[in-house]
Design a protein around this motif. Structure first.
Motif, PDB file in Angstrom:
ATOM      1  N   SER A 125       9.351   2.249   8.700  1.00  0.00           N
ATOM      2  CA  SER A 125       9.350   3.497   8.105  1.00  0.00           C
ATOM      3  C   SER A 125      10.840   4.258   8.210  1.00  0.00           C
ATOM      4  CB  SER A 125       8.146   4.273   8.909  1.00  0.00           C
ATOM      5  OG  SER A 125       7.101   3.697   9.197  1.00  0.00           O
ATOM      6  N   LYS A 163      17.764  13.281   3.749  1.00  0.00           N
ATOM      7  CA  LYS A 163      18.433  13.956   2.461  1.00  0.00           C
ATOM      8  C   LYS A 163      19.635  14.423   2.577  1.00  0.00           C
ATOM      9  CE  LYS A 163      15.492  16.057  -0.473  1.00  0.00           C
ATOM     10  NZ  LYS A 163      14.637  17.247  -1.023  1.00  0.00           N
ATOM     11  N   ASP A 164      20.467  14.185   3.490  1.00  0.00           N
ATOM     12  CA  ASP A 164      21.653  14.482   3.666  1.00  0.00           C
ATOM     13  C   ASP A 164      22.600  13.599   2.924  1.00  0.00           C
ATOM     14  OD1 ASP A 164      21.060  16.643   5.692  1.00  0.00           O
ATOM     15  OD2 ASP A 164      21.475  15.216   7.370  1.00  0.00           O
ATOM     16  N   LEU A 219       6.627  -1.693  12.791  1.00  0.00           N
ATOM     17  CA  LEU A 219       6.320  -0.556  11.737  1.00  0.00           C
ATOM     18  C   LEU A 219       7.127   0.704  11.805  1.00  0.00           C
ATOM     19  CD1 LEU A 219       2.309  -0.072  11.557  1.00  0.00           C
ATOM     20  CD2 LEU A 219       4.041   1.628  11.074  1.00  0.00           C
ATOM     21  N   GLU A 224      -5.969  -1.700  -3.117  1.00  0.00           N
ATOM     22  CA  GLU A 224      -5.450  -0.926  -4.004  1.00  0.00           C
ATOM     23  C   GLU A 224      -6.532  -0.721  -5.227  1.00  0.00           C
ATOM     24  OE1 GLU A 224      -2.876   0.924  -3.748  1.00  0.00           O
ATOM     25  OE2 GLU A 224      -1.123  -0.308  -3.059  1.00  0.00           O
ATOM     26  N   ALA A 266      10.585  18.381   0.703  1.00  0.00           N
ATOM     27  CA  ALA A 266      11.608  18.785   1.753  1.00  0.00           C
ATOM     28  C   ALA A 266      12.435  19.740   1.255  1.00  0.00           C
ATOM     29  CB  ALA A 266      12.200  17.531   1.950  1.00  0.00           C
ATOM     30  N   SER A 267      13.150  20.714   1.966  1.00  0.00           N
ATOM     31  CA  SER A 267      14.327  21.538   1.498  1.00  0.00           C
ATOM     32  C   SER A 267      15.557  20.688   1.383  1.00  0.00           C
ATOM     33  CB  SER A 267      14.422  22.497   2.399  1.00  0.00           C
ATOM     34  OG  SER A 267      15.015  22.265   3.480  1.00  0.00           O
ATOM     35  N   ASN A 268      16.442  21.403   0.450  1.00  0.00           N
ATOM     36  CA  ASN A 268      17.712  20.407   0.342  1.00  0.00           C
ATOM     37  C   ASN A 268      18.663  21.017   1.049  1.00  0.00           C
ATOM     38  OD1 ASN A 268      19.881  19.443  -1.139  1.00  0.00           O
ATOM     39  ND2 ASN A 268      19.351  19.977  -3.133  1.00  0.00           N
ATOM     40  N   PRO A 269      19.427  19.945   1.892  1.00  0.00           N
ATOM     41  CA  PRO A 269      20.413  20.360   2.838  1.00  0.00           C
ATOM     42  C   PRO A 269      21.414  20.896   2.016  1.00  0.00           C
ATOM     43  CG  PRO A 269      20.146  18.145   2.708  1.00  0.00           C
ATOM     44  CD  PRO A 269      19.090  18.672   1.868  1.00  0.00           C
ATOM     45  N   ASP A 270      21.771  20.684   0.826  1.00  0.00           N
ATOM     46  CA  ASP A 270      23.035  21.427   0.017  1.00  0.00           C
ATOM     47  C   ASP A 270      22.745  22.823  -0.213  1.00  0.00           C
ATOM     48  OD1 ASP A 270      23.934  19.013  -0.226  1.00  0.00           O
ATOM     49  OD2 ASP A 270      23.746  18.538  -2.366  1.00  0.00           O
ATOM     50  N   ALA A 323       4.618  12.192  13.554  1.00  0.00           N
ATOM     51  CA  ALA A 323       4.782  11.150  14.587  1.00  0.00           C
ATOM     52  C   ALA A 323       5.656   9.986  13.661  1.00  0.00           C
ATOM     53  CB  ALA A 323       3.602  10.605  14.933  1.00  0.00           C
ATOM     54  N   CYS A 382       5.121   7.227  10.060  1.00  0.00           N
ATOM     55  CA  CYS A 382       4.593   6.714   8.595  1.00  0.00           C
ATOM     56  C   CYS A 382       3.678   5.933   9.140  1.00  0.00           C
ATOM     57  CB  CYS A 382       5.667   6.341   7.854  1.00  0.00           C
ATOM     58  SG  CYS A 382       6.044   7.217   6.509  1.00  0.00           S
ATOM     59  N   VAL A 383       2.660   5.668   8.026  1.00  0.00           N
ATOM     60  CA  VAL A 383       1.757   4.505   7.899  1.00  0.00           C
ATOM     61  C   VAL A 383       1.521   4.152   6.400  1.00  0.00           C
ATOM     62  CG1 VAL A 383       0.482   4.529  10.242  1.00  0.00           C
ATOM     63  CG2 VAL A 383      -0.512   5.576   8.108  1.00  0.00           C
ATOM     64  N   HIS A 384       1.287   2.926   6.224  1.00  0.00           N
ATOM     65  CA  HIS A 384       0.726   2.523   4.919  1.00  0.00           C
ATOM     66  C   HIS A 384      -0.799   2.227   5.018  1.00  0.00           C
ATOM     67  CE1 HIS A 384       4.813   0.463   3.334  1.00  0.00           C
ATOM     68  NE2 HIS A 384       5.036   1.727   4.202  1.00  0.00           N
ATOM     69  N   GLU A 425      -0.357  -2.709   9.563  1.00  0.00           N
ATOM     70  CA  GLU A 425      -1.375  -1.867  10.163  1.00  0.00           C
ATOM     71  C   GLU A 425      -2.531  -2.502  10.608  1.00  0.00           C
ATOM     72  OE1 GLU A 425       0.831  -1.495   7.831  1.00  0.00           O
ATOM     73  OE2 GLU A 425       1.794   0.793   8.094  1.00  0.00           O
ATOM     74  N   ARG A 484      10.656   6.747  20.629  1.00  0.00           N
ATOM     75  CA  ARG A 484       9.239   6.226  20.956  1.00  0.00           C
ATOM     76  C   ARG A 484       9.096   4.862  21.432  1.00  0.00           C
ATOM     77  NH1 ARG A 484       4.171   7.612  18.827  1.00  0.00           N
ATOM     78  NH2 ARG A 484       4.971   9.695  17.945  1.00  0.00           N
ATOM     79  N   LEU A 524       0.761  -1.193   0.204  1.00  0.00           N
ATOM     80  CA  LEU A 524      -0.017   0.133  -0.017  1.00  0.00           C
ATOM     81  C   LEU A 524       0.781   1.050   0.033  1.00  0.00           C
ATOM     82  CD1 LEU A 524      -2.648  -1.048   2.287  1.00  0.00           C
ATOM     83  CD2 LEU A 524      -2.482  -1.722  -0.042  1.00  0.00           C
ATOM     84  N   GLU A 525       0.251   2.401   0.053  1.00  0.00           N
ATOM     85  CA  GLU A 525       0.946   3.489  -0.207  1.00  0.00           C
ATOM     86  C   GLU A 525       1.589   4.043   1.002  1.00  0.00           C
ATOM     87  OE1 GLU A 525       1.087   4.962  -3.431  1.00  0.00           O
ATOM     88  OE2 GLU A 525       0.078   3.033  -3.693  1.00  0.00           O
ATOM     89  N   LYS A 526       2.492   5.078   1.022  1.00  0.00           N
ATOM     90  CA  LYS A 526       2.983   5.716   2.223  1.00  0.00           C
ATOM     91  C   LYS A 526       2.366   6.851   2.825  1.00  0.00           C
ATOM     92  CE  LYS A 526       7.384   5.870   2.631  1.00  0.00           C
ATOM     93  NZ  LYS A 526       9.042   6.037   2.343  1.00  0.00           N
TER      94      LYS A 526
END
Ligand SMILES: [Fe+2]
Ligand SMILES: [Fe+2]
Ligand SMILES: [Fe+2]
Lengths: 96, 252, 322
Positions: free
Chosen positions: C91, C30-31, C87, C307, A63-67, A25, A27-29, B36, C160, A7-9
């Motif tokens: 992630s 992203k680092d 989970l 899906e 997301a901003s680019n750390p570079d 917090a 992620c979930v799928h 989940e 967590r 499934l999707e993230k």
């Protein structure tokens, strides 16, 4: 048989009490919005951690680019006139 | 059957439905289609155990012989369990479990809405708390029946089979007997028989939206509410009550 | 770019990465990071995630037989937490560019491992106590240390997890304490579980430092912050007293307080057994994997349906708009 789907993230943001900021917090799928909300509830608020939940598809997050941190964030460092402590107040003035 | 006996049996019926359903739901732990959903089904099992504790605990009080919720759960024989057959049927697959959850939650939604207005303060309070959980269970089961019914050809077929196979067990929910009559007059409990139309309308609409056929079978399975069970309950109890039976003096 | 230039850029990147590590700045998804760091993390985090998930099985073996409503509630909530931990960790690993499907595939092919401890069977109710007390107890020593690991998403997941773990060890110890205060049968079960779980719990910390030196990449990059033997000693030191309080005997005749070291000395760990189990010959390796594969395969039609349903609804929405 088709390739496995997990499934999707979705990214999950929880508000811990009314008026508080929504804090990331984890992620979930899930395959759809409603499932994403339900899964977020069961994953991240089992101990009463939340009063409100946002879920956002992961690919909608930019997301901003750390570079580019130099040009992106450093220019804010010398703008001290945005801080209240920058200003000199006359002696004796109250409640300001 | 006096008033107290009726009330005792009434609470056992409600409590046993929760207890046996929690057993079946808990079997999904580490067996669900995705991680989940494993967490979700375990939550439902936990809701049911909490409900069973409240109702069996209250049954013990009414009986007045000092039996606790655990005594009633772990030291009672099969013929004195009064859950409906639907709760004890094996999980089979995810479609079966969702069909069962839909049938039961839809019924309970109407039933506990009524019970929340009962004159018995304890039951009214339990019902009010339970109703919140039921609304969530119903919404979760409804979503899955829609997804599976209107998903792939395979899921549609599996969902239809589950809906059809469990249908004959749903009618037991609407049976109304002397115990119910006593509770209707004594504490203003809802009459299950009166809820059938609302249930039928609600569930049929969901099945239709899920592109499923609404079953037309007339045949009904019954007996659980009076202690005549399917072969499944004996196995459930053998497993669930194993430790207290094997070590009667032990406390856990 | 010329090869030479490329290597120069690479070493620049490595330098700024290592400076960050040196400052104890967290590394974020992203680092820029060395490939070996990314690979090491994927291996470690996915193994950690798989351990949480496979770890649901031995305890799951007692859900339907939990001896009281309270016991069943606690056990279910505990196992559910472990699923949640899996989970969170999946992630965290996903932020490094691997999908959960890929990780599961690696688990099934044997490329990814999970903690050895879950290849042992949970045979009596006291095993549920021993698992919570000893296995979660050992895990938490490791996890507390990992809260300061250098990769941000991993560290946040550990924070967590540690918060949630706090009841796991206590519930296990409570079961052991109750059984030790119970009938002769119960005490026998408790000691039996202790005897079977003690050594595998010590093995959870991995080989001795002499075999797996502190100088490796994991330390250099601050993924790992304390050595196997340091963590193992921490666990032993706090557990011995807890065993004494409830009257359990630790199955190690060489166990002795060493005043000079300020730690307990313990007898030799059977590393033959350890490597045997790692190599697939533990009592439950095949059972655990078969279970996971079966559940994964049985759930495929459900995931596919979800899906397909979403796709259908999106299409309907699109058509109704146009
Ligand atoms: Fe764990
Ligand atoms: Fe865990
Ligand atoms: Fe744990």
């Amino acid at each position: 048989m088709s390739a496995d789907t997990q499934l999707e993230k979705w990214e999950v943001f929880i508000q811990s009490k009314p008026g508080a900021n929504f804090v990331h917090a984890g992620c979930v799928h899930a395959s759809d919005k409603k499932m994403a909300l339900q899964n977020a509830r069961d994953t991240y608020t089992r101990r009463g951690e939340g009063t409100s939940i946002w879920v956002v598809p992961c690919d909608a997050i930019v997301a901003s680019n750390p570079d580019e941190n130099d040009m992106f964030f450093d220019p804010a460092n010398d703008k001290t006139y945005r801080m209240p402590t920058f200003y000199v107040m006359p002696e004796g003035a109250k409640a300001i | 059957m006096n008033q107290q006996e009726a009330m005792f049996k009434y609470c056992l019926r409600l409590g046993d439905n929760a207890l046996i359903r929690s057993y079946r739901l808990s079997e999904w732990c580490s067996n669900a289609p995705i991680l989940e959903e494993d967490l979700a089904l375990t939550n439902f099992a936990l809701d049911m155990i909490g409900r069973a504790q409240a109702l069996l605990g209250y049954a013990g009080q009414i009986e007045g012989k000092g039996r606790t919720d655990d005594d009633l759960a772990y030291r009672r024989g099969e013929r004195s369990f009064y859950n409906v057959l639907l709760t004890e049927l094996p999980n089979q697959d995810f479609a079966y479990t969702m069909a069962r959850e839909l049938y039961l939650s839809a019924f309970e939604y109407f039933y506990y809405s009524g019970l929340a207005g009962s004159k018995d303060a304890t039951l009214a309070a339990i019902a009010a708390k339970t109703l919140k959980e039921i609304k969530y269970h119903l919404s979760h089961a409804t979503d899955w029946v829609l997804r599976l019914g209107d998903g792939t050809a395979e899921s549609h077929a599996k969902m239809q089979t589950a809906v059809d196979d469990l249908w004959p067990y749903a009618s037991e929910l609407f049976e109304s007997d002397a115990v119910d009559a006593a509770m209707i007059s004594a504490i203003g409990a809802p009459d299950p028989a009166a809820l059938k139309d609302s249930w039928m309308k609600h569930v049929s609409a969901i099945l239709k939206e899920a592109t499923l056929d609404v079953p037309t079978t007339m045949y009904t399975h019954t007996g659980g509410r009076n202690g005549i069970h399917s072969e499944n309950l004996g196995h459930i109890l053998a497993e669930m009550q194993f430790l207290p039976h094997a070590y009667p003096d032990a406390k856990w | 770019m010329e090869l030479k230039e490329q290597t120069a850029v690479q070493s620049d990147l490595l330098k700024s990465f290592e400076e960050k590590i040196g400052r104890d700045d967290a590394i974020e998804p992203k680092d820029k990071m060395p490939d070996a760091y990314r690979k090491h993390l994927i291996r470690q985090i996915s193994q950690h995630a798989h351990s949480e998930v496979i770890g649901m099985q031995p305890e799951g073996n007692w859900i339907t037989r939990a001896p009281s409503l309270r016991a069943k509630q606690i056990l279910l909530a505990k196992i559910q937490d472990e699923g949640g931990h899996g989970l969170y960790l999946y992630s965290a690993a996903e932020t490094l560019g691997i999908s959960r499907s890929e990780m599961i595939e690696q688990l099934h092919s044997g490329k990814a491992k999970y903690s050895n401890i879950f290849n042992y069977p949970a045979l009596n109710w006291a095993d549920i106590g021993a698992i919570g007390w000893l296995v979660d107890g050992a895990a938490i020593v490791n996890q507390v240390s990992l809260q300061r690991t250098s990769y941000g998403p991993y560290s946040r997941a550990m924070v967590r997890i540690c918060k949630e773990e706090s009841f796991h060890q206590r519930q296990g110890y409570e079961i052991m304490a109750k059984m030790m205060a119970g009938t002769a049968d119960q005490r026998e079960m408790a000691q039996d579980a202790m005897n079977r779980w003690w050594w595998p719990a010590l093995m959870m910390f991995g080989p001795h430092d002499s075999e797996s030196p502190r100088s490796g990449d994991a330390f250099k990059w601050k993924i790992k912050r304390q050595s196997n033997d340091e963590l193992r000693a921490k666990f032993i030191d706090k557990t011995v007293q807890q065993a004494e309080v409830i009257g359990l005997t630790i199955p190690d005749k060489d166990l002795k307080w060493n005043e000079a070291r300020g730690h307990y000395d313990h007898g030799p760990i059977d590393w033959n057994e350890f490597y045997n189990v790692i190599n697939g010959n533990g009592p439950c390796n095949k059972q655990r994997m078969d279970h996971h594969k079966r559940v994964h395969a049985e759930g495929a039609w459900v995931r596919e349906a979800a899906e397909a349903y979403r796709a259908k609804k999106e299409k309907q929405l699109f058509q109704s708009k146009n």
